[in-house]
Every structure is written in structure tokens, then in C-alpha cells.
Design a protein around this motif. Sequence first.
Motif, PDB file in Angstrom:
ATOM      1  N   VAL A  15      -8.984  31.085 -23.441  1.00  0.00           N
ATOM      2  CA  VAL A  15     -10.205  31.086 -22.644  1.00  0.00           C
ATOM      3  C   VAL A  15      -9.845  30.991 -21.167  1.00  0.00           C
ATOM      4  CG1 VAL A  15     -12.396  29.926 -22.197  1.00  0.00           C
ATOM      5  CG2 VAL A  15     -11.454  29.950 -24.521  1.00  0.00           C
ATOM      6  N   ALA A  16     -10.442  31.853 -20.356  1.00  0.00           N
ATOM      7  CA  ALA A  16     -10.225  31.815 -18.902  1.00  0.00           C
ATOM      8  C   ALA A  16     -11.576  31.847 -18.205  1.00  0.00           C
ATOM      9  CB  ALA A  16      -9.363  32.989 -18.454  1.00  0.00           C
ATOM     10  N   GLY A  17     -11.767  30.927 -17.259  1.00  0.00           N
ATOM     11  CA  GLY A  17     -13.023  30.844 -16.517  1.00  0.00           C
ATOM     12  C   GLY A  17     -12.805  31.136 -15.042  1.00  0.00           C
ATOM     13  N   PHE A  18     -13.706  31.936 -14.446  1.00  0.00           N
ATOM     14  CA  PHE A  18     -13.554  32.404 -13.075  1.00  0.00           C
ATOM     15  C   PHE A  18     -14.712  31.943 -12.193  1.00  0.00           C
ATOM     16  CE2 PHE A  18     -11.359  35.254 -15.918  1.00  0.00           C
ATOM     17  CZ  PHE A  18     -10.171  35.552 -15.270  1.00  0.00           C
ATOM     18  N   GLN A  19     -14.487  31.996 -10.901  1.00  0.00           N
ATOM     19  CA  GLN A  19     -15.476  31.494  -9.958  1.00  0.00           C
ATOM     20  C   GLN A  19     -16.727  32.356  -9.893  1.00  0.00           C
ATOM     21  OE1 GLN A  19     -14.075  31.032  -5.894  1.00  0.00           O
ATOM     22  NE2 GLN A  19     -15.464  29.334  -5.543  1.00  0.00           N
ATOM     23  N   ASP A  20     -16.606  33.633 -10.210  1.00  0.00           N
ATOM     24  CA  ASP A  20     -17.766  34.522 -10.085  1.00  0.00           C
ATOM     25  C   ASP A  20     -18.645  34.537 -11.331  1.00  0.00           C
ATOM     26  OD1 ASP A  20     -16.271  35.924 -11.897  1.00  0.00           O
ATOM     27  OD2 ASP A  20     -16.270  37.817 -10.789  1.00  0.00           O
TER      28      ASP A  20
ATOM     29  N   SER B 225      -7.990  27.786 -17.819  1.00  0.00           N
ATOM     30  CA  SER B 225      -7.295  28.586 -18.833  1.00  0.00           C
ATOM     31  C   SER B 225      -6.802  27.665 -19.939  1.00  0.00           C
ATOM     32  CB  SER B 225      -6.124  29.356 -18.215  1.00  0.00           C
ATOM     33  OG  SER B 225      -5.225  28.496 -17.559  1.00  0.00           O
ATOM     34  N   GLN B 226      -7.180  27.964 -21.178  1.00  0.00           N
ATOM     35  CA  GLN B 226      -6.807  27.111 -22.300  1.00  0.00           C
ATOM     36  C   GLN B 226      -6.664  27.907 -23.586  1.00  0.00           C
ATOM     37  OE1 GLN B 226      -6.263  23.446 -22.548  1.00  0.00           O
ATOM     38  NE2 GLN B 226      -5.755  24.174 -20.496  1.00  0.00           N
ATOM     39  N   PHE B 227      -5.577  27.624 -24.344  1.00  0.00           N
ATOM     40  CA  PHE B 227      -5.455  28.136 -25.697  1.00  0.00           C
ATOM     41  C   PHE B 227      -6.359  27.332 -26.629  1.00  0.00           C
ATOM     42  CE2 PHE B 227      -1.264  29.717 -24.218  1.00  0.00           C
ATOM     43  CZ  PHE B 227      -1.341  31.019 -24.701  1.00  0.00           C
ATOM     44  N   SER B 228      -6.828  27.987 -27.677  1.00  0.00           N
ATOM     45  CA  SER B 228      -7.547  27.275 -28.728  1.00  0.00           C
ATOM     46  C   SER B 228      -6.564  26.427 -29.519  1.00  0.00           C
ATOM     47  CB  SER B 228      -8.254  28.267 -29.658  1.00  0.00           C
ATOM     48  OG  SER B 228      -7.302  29.125 -30.282  1.00  0.00           O
ATOM     49  N   ALA B 229      -7.085  25.530 -30.357  1.00  0.00           N
ATOM     50  CA  ALA B 229      -6.234  24.602 -31.107  1.00  0.00           C
ATOM     51  C   ALA B 229      -5.280  25.323 -32.046  1.00  0.00           C
ATOM     52  CB  ALA B 229      -7.105  23.629 -31.896  1.00  0.00           C
ATOM     53  N   ASP B 230      -5.663  26.500 -32.555  1.00  0.00           N
ATOM     54  CA  ASP B 230      -4.773  27.247 -33.448  1.00  0.00           C
ATOM     55  C   ASP B 230      -3.993  28.329 -32.720  1.00  0.00           C
ATOM     56  OD1 ASP B 230      -6.668  29.192 -32.972  1.00  0.00           O
ATOM     57  OD2 ASP B 230      -7.273  29.430 -35.069  1.00  0.00           O
TER      58      ASP B 230
ATOM     59  N   ALA C  72     -21.847  33.659 -17.185  1.00  0.00           N
ATOM     60  CA  ALA C  72     -22.408  32.307 -17.227  1.00  0.00           C
ATOM     61  C   ALA C  72     -23.825  32.258 -16.680  1.00  0.00           C
ATOM     62  CB  ALA C  72     -21.519  31.355 -16.448  1.00  0.00           C
ATOM     63  N   ARG C  73     -24.561  31.296 -17.165  1.00  0.00           N
ATOM     64  CA  ARG C  73     -25.949  31.091 -16.774  1.00  0.00           C
ATOM     65  C   ARG C  73     -26.039  30.044 -15.665  1.00  0.00           C
ATOM     66  NH1 ARG C  73     -30.438  28.435 -20.885  1.00  0.00           N
ATOM     67  NH2 ARG C  73     -32.237  28.479 -19.469  1.00  0.00           N
ATOM     68  N   SER C  74     -26.840  30.342 -14.656  1.00  0.00           N
ATOM     69  CA  SER C  74     -27.164  29.382 -13.590  1.00  0.00           C
ATOM     70  C   SER C  74     -25.919  28.725 -13.015  1.00  0.00           C
ATOM     71  CB  SER C  74     -28.124  28.312 -14.119  1.00  0.00           C
ATOM     72  OG  SER C  74     -29.289  28.905 -14.640  1.00  0.00           O
ATOM     73  N   LEU C  75     -24.948  29.554 -12.688  1.00  0.00           N
ATOM     74  CA  LEU C  75     -23.695  29.023 -12.153  1.00  0.00           C
ATOM     75  C   LEU C  75     -23.908  28.393 -10.781  1.00  0.00           C
ATOM     76  CD1 LEU C  75     -20.545  29.004 -12.697  1.00  0.00           C
ATOM     77  CD2 LEU C  75     -20.474  30.939 -11.120  1.00  0.00           C
ATOM     78  N   ARG C  76     -23.254  27.258 -10.571  1.00  0.00           N
ATOM     79  CA  ARG C  76     -23.276  26.605  -9.269  1.00  0.00           C
ATOM     80  C   ARG C  76     -21.842  26.361  -8.833  1.00  0.00           C
ATOM     81  NH1 ARG C  76     -26.795  24.863  -5.152  1.00  0.00           N
ATOM     82  NH2 ARG C  76     -26.097  22.930  -4.207  1.00  0.00           N
TER      83      ARG C  76
ATOM     84  N   ILE D 268     -17.108  27.955 -12.420  1.00  0.00           N
ATOM     85  CA  ILE D 268     -16.888  27.359 -13.736  1.00  0.00           C
ATOM     86  C   ILE D 268     -15.911  26.206 -13.536  1.00  0.00           C
ATOM     87  CG2 ILE D 268     -15.975  27.732 -16.059  1.00  0.00           C
ATOM     88  CD1 ILE D 268     -18.524  29.287 -15.566  1.00  0.00           C
ATOM     89  N   THR D 269     -16.356  24.993 -13.757  1.00  0.00           N
ATOM     90  CA  THR D 269     -15.476  23.836 -13.562  1.00  0.00           C
ATOM     91  C   THR D 269     -14.671  23.501 -14.806  1.00  0.00           C
ATOM     92  OG1 THR D 269     -17.324  22.370 -14.107  1.00  0.00           O
ATOM     93  CG2 THR D 269     -16.904  22.809 -11.760  1.00  0.00           C
ATOM     94  N   ASP D 270     -15.236  23.786 -15.998  1.00  0.00           N
ATOM     95  CA  ASP D 270     -14.509  23.495 -17.229  1.00  0.00           C
ATOM     96  C   ASP D 270     -15.126  24.258 -18.388  1.00  0.00           C
ATOM     97  OD1 ASP D 270     -12.491  22.409 -18.718  1.00  0.00           O
ATOM     98  OD2 ASP D 270     -13.276  20.370 -18.768  1.00  0.00           O
TER      99      ASP D 270
END
Length: 457
Positions: A119-124, A109-114, A144-148, A151-153
Motif C-alpha cells: 500500500v502506498a499513500g500520496f499527498q494528492d 508505504s506498507q506491505f500487508s501481513a502476508d 481518497a475522500r475529503s482529503l485534508r 494521506i497521513t496513514d
Amino acid sequence: MSRSRKSIRQCGRDGGSGIGGIAASDEGLPEIGVVTKLKSKPHQFYSRILPRKSEGMPISPVKMLAGREGNYSGRSRFTSADRCHLSSRYLPVNGPSVIDRMTSCAYVSQFSADGTLFVAGFQDSDIKIYNVDNGWKVKKNIRARSLRWTITDTSLSPDQRFLVYSSMSPIVHIVNIGSAMTESVANVTEIHEGLDFSGHDDDEEDDYSFGIFSVKFSTDGRELVAASSDDSIYVYDLAANKLNVRIPAHRSDVNAVCFADEAGHVLYSGSDDHLCKVWDRRCLGTRGIESGVLTGHLEGITFIDSHGDGHYLISNGKDQAIKLWDIRKMSSNARSNISIAPPRHIEWDYRWMEYPSHLRNRKHPNDLSVCTYRGHRVLRTLIRCYFSPSYSTGQKYIYTGSADAHIYIYDMVSGAQVARLEYHDQIVRDCSWHPFDPMIGSSSWDGVIASWELKRN
């Protein structure tokens, strides 16, 4: 250390110790303490309206507003230090408001610079981009494409047109988030171009020889830097669309990497070999030797964050501590530092075991850190830590997620724990402080994305 790809599905709430930080060294801390004070100390002319105010005590907002209206600074406005002095007294600990609730663990989970996007990324394989200024409405829902594994980052480009995401694969994908399409399904509704960090000429989706734990855009948006499970750091040239350099950086997984400052010449890395390293790309030569090594952690490092001044950084460690570093104290000899370190506790595995209580008081005999912060828990996943924003707090605080489902905020100079945010039911792997407003976004393995707002400190 290799990682099991099997998910740890449950993480109970287990209560942290709540112990504040403890200074590991008196050298270096006074300097950053002075810098932090200068960035958050009100103008000297405010003392005219409070001549008997005790040194170091905060000036009330009412008095500061009166001073501004009376033009005591001679500028008819607050300076940046005035603003930080005022706003850093208000910590975003109210709430939280639940922004979203998914059935999958949230990892990023991250805010953009402004601060307009989150952004939030999930395991599924879901990555959601929320428009913060539009009531947290979903701007983009990326599949996401071809997830393994997960989402790590993720990382947004400086112009916020593109997002890159990584998983346990050498292929990092990039997607245009500026398009009008809300549902971005990889290579169905939109192209998610694969950037191959393995050095192959084509996009070999079946090549899982290593995975990417951390990926970041450079300040100019021309490069990506990545940390991988094959003990290396990679730099990818986006303009040339090719891998620029691979640095065999550590003796174990490299869990985190970042740029030291806006220039982009110096990199910081952190690894499961318990070392932080400093790399000057102008001096790598053909051997790829680090510029210096920072010792002090007794277990692997899960994340690092740069102060942005080219001198200081923090690291989160599996030894249940955050450490503050000054690279001017770094050693040039990694081998000697490893040889005198206490032996690692081989029987302990942070992925499913509690940290042994008898190890908590161990100290590295060659600890080069400036300060150590304890109280949170670093277990089961690569939990992240950060400096608070410069604009609103003068980087006065350090904050982190925790395996006990809380968010911890420490005073950077004193090491004191100033807040503990309690709501989530499972691990808080990542959290992000809004760059301008008193707001923290958090992501947890309970699938909840939450927003914390201000309360007077």
C-alpha cells in the motif's frame, strides 16, 4: 506543536553522518540481545561439522545446507532460528527497481501481513494497492475522500478485506478493497464510509478541529486505534460503529500509537512532548492515567514500533535518534521527568531548519532507553522506523527512512549501521521490509515507489 499545512516542496540530498548507534544503557540490552541471538542462532548440532568455527561467526550457507541434508539437527529441516541465521545475512539492498513514479509526495508505504500486497499513500489523495506476486500490478487505485493536507496513514485489516486511511481530519475512512473494482473513487464508484473520531453522531466533513496522524487495526480487526493532533489517543469499535474511548494522553500532538502485542490490551504512544507512554486499557479507570512513561528523547517523537513481545519498542525522534525501550524500566511519574529534562531549543523548528550541530551531544538526565541509534536524519515530516521481520531476520535489525533521502539499517544489538540505501532524491518518509522475502519497499517525497532486493551481507 501546531503544523503548517503548506507543503515543503523540495528536499535536497544532503548526506547523513553515517554514525552508528551508541548504547545508552547496559541494562536491558543483554536480555534482548540473548533473545535475538536465540532467534537467529543455528542449531547446536551444526557445530559438529564445523568444530573449529569461531564463536559468533556465521556458518556458511553451503555448510548449513550440507548439515540439513545430513540431518545433523535430527529434524531433516531448518529450524526457524536456522532460517533466520541464513537469511539475515542477505540484506535487501540491491537496486532499486522503480515500481511507480507519481507527481505527488509519497507519505506511506506498507506491505500487508502476508506480503502479497503493498500500500502506498500520496499527498494528492491517491492510495495505490499493488499486487506484489503479480508483478506489482495495481490491484486498487483509491481516490481518497475529503482529503485534508495529505494521506497521513493507512492500515489494512487482518483479513485484508478493508483499508482505512486518515488525513488531517477527525474523519477516518474505510473502503472495501476486496471488490472487483480497480478504480475506487470515493462515493462515486465505491462507498468510503466515514468513521467519526470526534464523537459526533453524523459525518461532519467540515469539522477539522483535529487531525489523525496514525491509525492501526487491532489484531482481531474489531478496533482501530488512532493518534491525533488534539493530544489524544482514540479507540474506535468497528462492530458497534462508534468511538469507544478517548484518552487525553499527552501535552502536545500524539504522532504515533500502536498495540504492544496481539492481545490488544496495552498501547504505546509517542508525542511532540518528547515522551513515550504505556497504556493498559484494563487499568485506565475514569481518570485515564498512563501505566508508565519512557523518557530519553529531547525533541518530539515521530513514530513508534512494537517488538510484539509486550516488552520492547522503538521510537524515532526529532532529536535525530532512534531509541530502544524496555517498558519494565518505565517511570510512573511523568511530571518529575519533564521537570528535570533539559529545556527544548525553542528557536529550532524541524519543519524547515537543520538540527543544530551543538545539540547533537545533549543527553537527557533521566534517559530510560536501552540503546540509541544515530546516523539518519529526522526533519520536515514524521519519518518512520521499524524492527526487521521476525520470520526472516529474527528482528535482528532496525531500519528507518531519512530526510537525507536514504534508508538506514542498524544492527539492533551492536547499534552499528550495516547498510545505507541510496537512490531517492528527496525525503524517504516510510519504508517497509517484506515479512518473508528479502525485499524493502520505499516511498519518497520525490514521488517514487521503489523495491530493494537482496544482496549478501
